[in-house]
Design a protein around this motif. Structure first.
Motif, mmCIF file in Angstrom:
data_model
loop_
_atom_site.group_PDB
_atom_site.id
_atom_site.type_symbol
_atom_site.label_atom_id
_atom_site.label_comp_id
_atom_site.label_asym_id
_atom_site.label_seq_id
_atom_site.Cartn_x
_atom_site.Cartn_y
_atom_site.Cartn_z
ATOM 1 N N LEU A 1 0.823 -1.209 0.000
ATOM 2 C CA LEU A 1 0.000 0.000 0.000
ATOM 3 C C LEU A 1 0.860 1.264 0.000
ATOM 4 C CD1 LEU A 1 -2.805 -1.035 2.515
ATOM 5 C CD2 LEU A 1 -3.106 -0.577 0.074
ATOM 6 N N LEU A 2 1.921 1.250 0.778
ATOM 7 C CA LEU A 2 2.765 2.444 0.854
ATOM 8 C C LEU A 2 3.579 2.644 -0.418
ATOM 9 C CD1 LEU A 2 3.957 2.485 4.566
ATOM 10 C CD2 LEU A 2 2.083 3.723 3.490
ATOM 11 N N ALA B 1 -9.122 2.859 -1.824
ATOM 12 C CA ALA B 1 -10.503 2.366 -1.893
ATOM 13 C C ALA B 1 -10.639 1.156 -2.809
ATOM 14 C CB ALA B 1 -11.428 3.493 -2.353
ATOM 15 N N SER B 2 -9.945 1.183 -3.944
ATOM 16 C CA SER B 2 -10.049 0.069 -4.895
ATOM 17 C C SER B 2 -8.746 -0.707 -5.039
ATOM 18 C CB SER B 2 -10.481 0.608 -6.264
ATOM 19 O OG SER B 2 -9.550 1.573 -6.734
ATOM 20 N N HIS B 3 -7.847 -0.530 -4.078
ATOM 21 C CA HIS B 3 -6.532 -1.174 -4.178
ATOM 22 C C HIS B 3 -6.667 -2.694 -4.071
ATOM 23 C CE1 HIS B 3 -2.306 -2.098 -3.454
ATOM 24 N NE2 HIS B 3 -2.022 -0.858 -3.852
ATOM 25 N N PRO B 4 -5.900 -3.450 -4.860
ATOM 26 C CA PRO B 4 -5.975 -4.919 -4.802
ATOM 27 C C PRO B 4 -5.741 -5.497 -3.405
ATOM 28 C CG PRO B 4 -4.760 -4.218 -6.747
ATOM 29 C CD PRO B 4 -5.033 -2.982 -5.945
ATOM 30 N N VAL B 5 -4.856 -4.877 -2.644
ATOM 31 C CA VAL B 5 -4.619 -5.370 -1.282
ATOM 32 C C VAL B 5 -5.909 -5.338 -0.478
ATOM 33 C CG1 VAL B 5 -3.527 -4.793 0.934
ATOM 34 C CG2 VAL B 5 -2.155 -4.873 -1.148
ATOM 35 N N THR C 1 -8.198 1.729 5.082
ATOM 36 C CA THR C 1 -8.898 2.741 4.287
ATOM 37 C C THR C 1 -8.019 3.930 3.930
ATOM 38 O OG1 THR C 1 -9.754 3.772 6.305
ATOM 39 C CG2 THR C 1 -11.146 2.110 5.225
ATOM 40 N N ASN C 2 -7.036 4.236 4.780
ATOM 41 C CA ASN C 2 -6.168 5.381 4.499
ATOM 42 C C ASN C 2 -5.005 5.423 5.488
ATOM 43 O OD1 ASN C 2 -8.727 6.352 6.092
ATOM 44 N ND2 ASN C 2 -7.073 7.732 6.745
#
Length: 411
Positions: free
Chosen positions: A122-123, A211-215, A228-229
């Motif tokens: 994510l990062l 919001a729509s990230h594969p992870v 979420t963030n």
């Protein structure tokens, strides 16, 4: 003289109705801590001055003998030190939690204890999509920022400044720890002050990106909470601490699974022992920590063992799990250390949390914590159990928590 410091993080609490009006320390079966209490002296210490955050960053500096008004610059710089990240004169570190926020409520400040790998992915996306793009578009601040993955939800954002482009933040920049917002609205809790517009923008943009990230799609499919963030907080510049050896003439070592404590250890000149199975959560391997601490007695003057589990149980409002954690600490860490110390000659042992964390509020709080000191040269008082009530009845107080270490080592 051998010295042992055991820190059951956040174990101080208030009476709980479901425990018959007892605190978790009173309700737990702690034969070794109670024996040490009977053989030694109890007291209270305040490691969280009212004008500073009631968190582990301030409290553990105090506990180890460092006045936070002199040495504390922020939580994130301590965690940067844990990762070996050197901060220059114009650099700043910002703590970056991966959190779950729903309907403007902090549902989970750990994003369901997201894995290291998921957090790092994510990062990496945040670095590429939020910072790299902004830098390519000519944003001079974005080009100086870097997301640094850490452990699970605990990560960092680093700003590299120089004399011509100092950080946009200052000591007047205010932020809230996400673990103090559990189950509460975050609508009015975003960063304020110098540089806060940058932090808020990144927090908002990360929500759109994640919001729509594969992870997160995979986590939702597996029944887990999404991240979420990012939540940005605990920022500060480079701290400068004199070593523990300089202050007390003793070598020391830290055993912990938490980057904050690793960072404090690095800054005071202590190496760390990394214990396999130590997680910083309720499933940590208590016995492995105990064995590592016993072995460390052969090499170091001061052995410090930090256990995060009681604090984590409090943040989840689980008094039963807090009791289990305390009993495991007593059986698997305090007991073997107490036995081993008998073979090392003169010794002293200190058991104390850093700060209170109430199960009822799921938050860190300001206030006194109970401590016990036992061993060579310690005159027993009239107390025979280790808990908040007995410690309060002892009459011994350290209104400035940083004075405790002098009393423990020198008195």
């Amino acid at each position: 003289m051998k010295y042992v410091i055991i820190i059951p993080d956040g174990c101080a609490d208030e009476p709980i109705d479901s425990l018959g009006g007892r605190t978790p320390l009173q309700a737990a079966n702690l034969p070794t801590m109670d024996r040490l209490a009977a053989e030694g002296s109890l007291g209270l210490a305040n490691n969280t001055p009212d004008h500073l955050p009631a968190g582990s960053e301030v409290a553990n500096l105090c506990l180890l003998g460092y006045d936070p008004d002199v040495y504390f610059t922020g939580r994130a710089p301590l965690e940067a030190a844990a990762q070996g990240i050197a901060l220059g004169e114009h650099d700043w570190a910002v703590r970056c939690n991966l959190v779950t926020i729903e309907d403007q409520t902090m549902v989970d400040f750990t994003a369901d204890h997201i894995s290291n790998e998921e957090g790092a992915e994510l990062l990496r996306s945040a670095q590429a999509e939020l910072l790299a793009k902004a830098a390519a578009e000519g944003d001079p601040i974005a080009s100086r920022l870097e997301f640094v993955p850490g452990v699970s939800y605990r990560n960092l954002l680093i700003y590299r400044g120089d004399a011509s482009t100092p950080a946009p933040f200052s000591s007047d920049t205010r932020s809230r720890a996400p673990h103090d917002l559990t189950d509460l609205s975050v609508a009015d809790e975003f960063p304020r002050g110098p540089g806060s517009d940058l932090l808020v923008r990144l927090m908002s943009e990360s929500a759109e990106l994640f919001a729509s990230h594969p992870v997160n799609q995979k986590r939702i499919a597996e029944g887990k909470r999404p991240a979420t963030n990012v939540w940005l907080w605990g920022l500060g510049g480079a701290p400068k601490l004199p070593s523990f050896q300089e202050r007390y003439g003793l070598s020391g070592v830290m055993i912990t699974a938490v980057d904050l404590l690793r960072g404090i250890a690095a800054l005071v000149g202590w190496p760390r022992i990394e214990v396999a199975g130590a997680t910083g959560y309720l499933d940590t391997d208590y016995a492995a920590k105990g064995r590592a601490a016993v072995e460390a007695l052969d090499k170091y003057d001061v052995v410090c063992v930090h256990i995060e589990a009681p604090d984590e149980a409090s943040h989840e409002g689980r008094a039963d799990e807090k009791i289990k954690a305390l009993e495991s600490i007593d059986q698997s860490i305090v007991a073997p250390l107490y036995e081993a110390l008998q073979k090392h000659g003169d010794y002293r042992i200190l058991v104390t949390p850093d700060h209170p964390t109430f199960c009822s509020t799921k938050k860190h709080t300001h206030g006194m914590v109970p401590l016990l000191i036992s061993g060579t040269g310690v005159q027993p008082d009239s107390q025979s159990t280790y808990d908040e009530i007995a410690a309060g009845a002892s009459g011994r107080r350290f209104d400035h928590g940083w004075d405790l270490m002098d009393a423990f080592i020198k008195s």
